[in-house]
Design an enzyme around this catalytic site. Structure first.
Site, PDB file in Angstrom:
ATOM      1  N   ARG A  24      69.054 -21.077-131.459  1.00  0.00           N
ATOM      2  CA  ARG A  24      69.358 -21.338-132.403  1.00  0.00           C
ATOM      3  C   ARG A  24      70.100 -20.125-133.326  1.00  0.00           C
ATOM      4  O   ARG A  24      70.132 -21.085-134.781  1.00  0.00           O
ATOM      5  CB  ARG A  24      67.932 -21.900-133.093  1.00  0.00           C
ATOM      6  N   LYS A  31      68.378 -12.916-129.559  1.00  0.00           N
ATOM      7  CA  LYS A  31      67.856 -13.512-130.365  1.00  0.00           C
ATOM      8  C   LYS A  31      67.134 -11.347-130.973  1.00  0.00           C
ATOM      9  O   LYS A  31      67.204 -11.202-132.276  1.00  0.00           O
ATOM     10  CB  LYS A  31      67.131 -13.824-130.647  1.00  0.00           C
ATOM     11  N   ASN A 182      50.507 -22.095-135.557  1.00  0.00           N
ATOM     12  CA  ASN A 182      50.165 -20.447-135.000  1.00  0.00           C
ATOM     13  C   ASN A 182      51.065 -19.437-135.338  1.00  0.00           C
ATOM     14  O   ASN A 182      52.178 -19.230-135.241  1.00  0.00           O
ATOM     15  CB  ASN A 182      50.214 -21.370-134.022  1.00  0.00           C
TER      16      ASN A 182
HETATM   17  C1  UD1 Z   1      55.946 -19.797-130.804  1.00  0.00           C
HETATM   18  C2  UD1 Z   1      55.185 -21.363-130.282  1.00  0.00           C
HETATM   19  C3  UD1 Z   1      54.468 -22.051-132.020  1.00  0.00           C
HETATM   20  C4  UD1 Z   1      54.561 -20.466-132.724  1.00  0.00           C
HETATM   21  C5  UD1 Z   1      55.527 -19.747-132.883  1.00  0.00           C
HETATM   22  C6  UD1 Z   1      55.844 -19.221-134.238  1.00  0.00           C
HETATM   23  C7  UD1 Z   1      54.851 -21.435-127.992  1.00  0.00           C
HETATM   24  C8  UD1 Z   1      55.087 -22.295-126.919  1.00  0.00           C
HETATM   25  N1  UD1 Z   1      55.175 -21.277-129.586  1.00  0.00           N
HETATM   26  O1  UD1 Z   1      57.192 -21.523-130.725  1.00  0.00           O
HETATM   27  O2  UD1 Z   1      53.002 -22.443-131.472  1.00  0.00           O
HETATM   28  O3  UD1 Z   1      53.770 -21.337-134.016  1.00  0.00           O
HETATM   29  O4  UD1 Z   1      55.836 -19.096-131.740  1.00  0.00           O
HETATM   30  O5  UD1 Z   1      56.986 -18.590-134.099  1.00  0.00           O
HETATM   31  O6  UD1 Z   1      54.480 -20.317-127.799  1.00  0.00           O
HETATM   32  N2  UD1 Z   1      60.152 -15.895-124.993  1.00  0.00           N
HETATM   33  C9  UD1 Z   1      61.154 -15.611-123.806  1.00  0.00           C
HETATM   34  N3  UD1 Z   1      60.705 -15.689-122.665  1.00  0.00           N
HETATM   35  C10 UD1 Z   1      60.870 -17.527-122.455  1.00  0.00           C
HETATM   36  C11 UD1 Z   1      60.592 -18.215-124.408  1.00  0.00           C
HETATM   37  C12 UD1 Z   1      60.649 -17.685-125.783  1.00  0.00           C
HETATM   38  O7  UD1 Z   1      60.148 -14.441-123.911  1.00  0.00           O
HETATM   39  O8  UD1 Z   1      60.479 -18.302-121.827  1.00  0.00           O
HETATM   40  C13 UD1 Z   1      60.223 -15.648-125.902  1.00  0.00           C
HETATM   41  C14 UD1 Z   1      61.523 -15.529-126.893  1.00  0.00           C
HETATM   42  O9  UD1 Z   1      62.149 -14.684-126.277  1.00  0.00           O
HETATM   43  C15 UD1 Z   1      60.573 -14.938-128.102  1.00  0.00           C
HETATM   44  C16 UD1 Z   1      59.013 -15.584-128.317  1.00  0.00           C
HETATM   45  O10 UD1 Z   1      58.948 -16.156-127.056  1.00  0.00           O
HETATM   46  O11 UD1 Z   1      60.645 -13.825-128.897  1.00  0.00           O
HETATM   47  C17 UD1 Z   1      59.529 -16.923-128.663  1.00  0.00           C
HETATM   48  O12 UD1 Z   1      59.625 -17.842-128.436  1.00  0.00           O
HETATM   49  P1  UD1 Z   1      60.396 -19.141-129.333  1.00  0.00           P
HETATM   50  O13 UD1 Z   1      61.300 -19.747-128.192  1.00  0.00           O
HETATM   51  O14 UD1 Z   1      60.641 -18.126-130.582  1.00  0.00           O
HETATM   52  O15 UD1 Z   1      58.864 -19.734-130.213  1.00  0.00           O
HETATM   53  P2  UD1 Z   1      58.854 -20.716-130.832  1.00  0.00           P
HETATM   54  O16 UD1 Z   1      59.321 -21.858-130.920  1.00  0.00           O
HETATM   55  O17 UD1 Z   1      59.445 -20.413-132.469  1.00  0.00           O
HETATM   56 CA    CA Z   2      59.849 -17.654-132.377  1.00  0.00          CA
END
Ligand code: UD1
Ligand code: CA
Length: 460
Positions: A24, A31, A182
């Site tokens: 996004r 990011k 969350n």
């Molecule tokens: C996540 C939570 C959501 C919460 C929100 C708060 C999950 C499934 N959902 O959603 O409940 O309300 O954060 O901001 O966890 N990342 C990795 N590897 C991956 C995917 C993500 O390292 O395969 C890292 C991203 O770089 C990021 C963090 O995890 O820093 C969160 O990922 P993001 O995709 O932003 O989660 P949200 O959809 O925001």
């Molecule tokens: Ca997020």
């Protein structure tokens, strides 16, 4: 009670999730490397952990892994290890990827999304202490908010127990209406993670392994799953877009300006002032509109900075004035007057009571006590004594097309307007040059030189 005792000796580790691309953001750059108030998002999260006695911080990297690791190294943040998540299959998968790095560790693990720049050490400490006190297998940080519509919803039982997190994309209309969300910070026992992470599945709207599914897995297995509701909703801001990034910077900046104002600094117009966290400003200094203070800049007391001034990684003494100017890695003494429209570059070292006027550029040079460089001048690779005056249009010709050379000017020297000093060259104490002189040879103390090339005339 027993829990609290063991809690004190219990070790803590952290996992920071930073592998995602951040689709996004619409960016080629990972990011977590995007900056908030001048610092990569990830630094802020790591700095928050510095305040907690975590024995190891495992950063899960994936997208642009090398660049993320290198940036962390440059920040010289302690106790950081990296775990590679080569394919980003969700937050649960990211934590799975970190677990081998924590092999043998058997305390509590704080898990943090890497995109939460407003998190504070106090909030995390509260989360950790609550987890320890309750001796919970898993404790989540939640917030009550009608704004965070894309966050996971906390689903509780009728008697208030946390039983599930439902991601916004997987919510029924009824679940979507839930306001407890969350935040993205968790505290789990390492053995709980080892037992339940392998049970995650990707049967959800995004086809990912959700970390948040640990809640229902734990609850259904009769494990103790609890939540801490934070009152500080701003900490929950997760940066997903550039609009979020700007919002996070604005909040951090407001905190910084507030702190400075409480300590006795006048910020005339906070809205148009940008001051990064590492900047120090002494009391009774005034910061005028359009000022940008960056990096490790230090400004003494009783200064007037701005309007429209950018100062980066520079040190400024007391009672100095800098207006409409740009300073980068410069050192400036007390009582100095700079600008309007001056440009001080790296290793410009300006002594007390100097005047640097309009359209003057200085780099890699020492300017002595009380010297004046009032207008239209370039000083590069030079050592200039005290109480010397450089006339309008003075140029140190420091570059001969192949190498840089130094210009040395003594004390009480008068350089006439529009003089060119062809380096390497030395001008002795008390010497004078006539207007338009081109000085290609050293000038002895007390002599006067004029012309092109400059030659001696008898000193008066
Ligand atoms: C996540 C939570 C959501 C919460 C929100 C708060 C999950 C499934 N959902 O959603 O409940 O309300 O954060 O901001 O966890 N990342 C990795 N590897 C991956 C995917 C993500 O390292 O395969 C890292 C991203 O770089 C990021 C963090 O995890 O820093 C969160 O990922 P993001 O995709 O932003 O989660 P949200 O959809 O925001
Ligand atoms: Ca997020």
């Amino acid at each position: 009670m027993g829990g609290e005792l063991s809690a004190q000796c219990e070790s803590v580790a952290a996992i920071i999730l930073a592998a995602g691309k951040g689709t996004r953001m619409k960016s080629e750059q990972a990011k977590v490397l995007h900056c908030v108030l001048g610092q990569p998002l990830l630094f802020r999260v790591l700095r928050v952990l510095e305040g907690l006695e975590s024995s190891l911080n495992v950063v899960v990297v994936g997208h642009q892994a090398e660049k993320v690791e290198q940036t962390c190294r440059e920040a010289q943040i302690d106790k950081v290890a990296f775990a590679l998540q080569s394919e980003q299959k969700g937050t649960g998968h990211a934590v799975q990827s970190a677990m081998p790095t924590l092999e043998g560790f058997d305390g509590r693990v704080l898990i943090l999304n890497g995109d939460m720049p407003l998190m504070t050490p106090d909030i995390l400490r509260g989360l950790l202490e609550q987890a320890q006190k309750e001796d919970a297998a898993l404790t989540l940080l939640t917030a009550i908010s009608a704004q965070h519509r894309d966050f996971g919803r906390i689903i509780r039982t009728d008697d208030g127990q946390v039983k599930r997190i439902q991601e916004a994309k997987d919510c029924s209309p009824e679940e979507y209406a839930v306001q407890e969300v969350n935040v993205g910070a968790y505290c789990a026992k390492a053995d709980f993670l080892r037992k339940f992470l392998p049970k995650l599945t990707s049967s959800n709207a995004q086809g990912e392994l959700y970390l948040t599914d640990l809640v229902s897995l734990g609850y259904e297995a009769g494990e103790k799953v609890t939540a801490v509701i934070t009152q500080d909703i701003s900490c929950a801001l997760g940066v997903n877009s550039r609009a979020d990034l700007a919002r996070a910077s604005a909040i951090l900046k407001e905190r910084k300006l507030h702190e400075l104002m409480l300590s006795g600094v006048s910020v005339i117009d906070p809205a148009s002032t940008w001051i990064e966290e590492g900047v120090q400003v002494g009391p009774d200094s005034e910061i005028w509109p359009g000022t940008v203070l960056q990096g490790n800049t230090q400004i003494g007391r009783d200064c007037v900075i701005g309007p429209n001034t950018q100062i980066t990684d520079s040190i400024i003494g007391q009672n100095a004035r800098v207006v409409h100017s740009v300073l980068n890695e410069a050192t400036v003494g007390n009582g100095v007057n700079i600008g309007p429209f001056a440009y001080l570059r790296p290793k410009a070292n300006i002594s007390d009571n100097v005047k640097i006027g309009d359209f003057v550029e200085i780099k890699n040079s020492n300017i002595g006590l009380g010297t004046k460089v009032p207008h239209l001048t370039y000083v590069g690779d030079s050592d200039i004594g005290s109480k010397t005056n450089l006339g309008c249009g003075t140029i140190t010709c420091n570059y001969d097309g192949q190498a840089k050379h130094r210009t040395v000017i003594g004390d009480n020297v008068f350089i006439g307007s529009n003089s060119s000093l062809v380096a390497p060259v030395k001008i002795g104490d008390g010497a004078k040059t006539g207007a338009g002189a081109v000085i290609i040879r050293d000038v002895a103390p007390g002599t006067v030189v004029v012309g092109v090339p400059a030659h001696d005339i008898v000193a008066k």
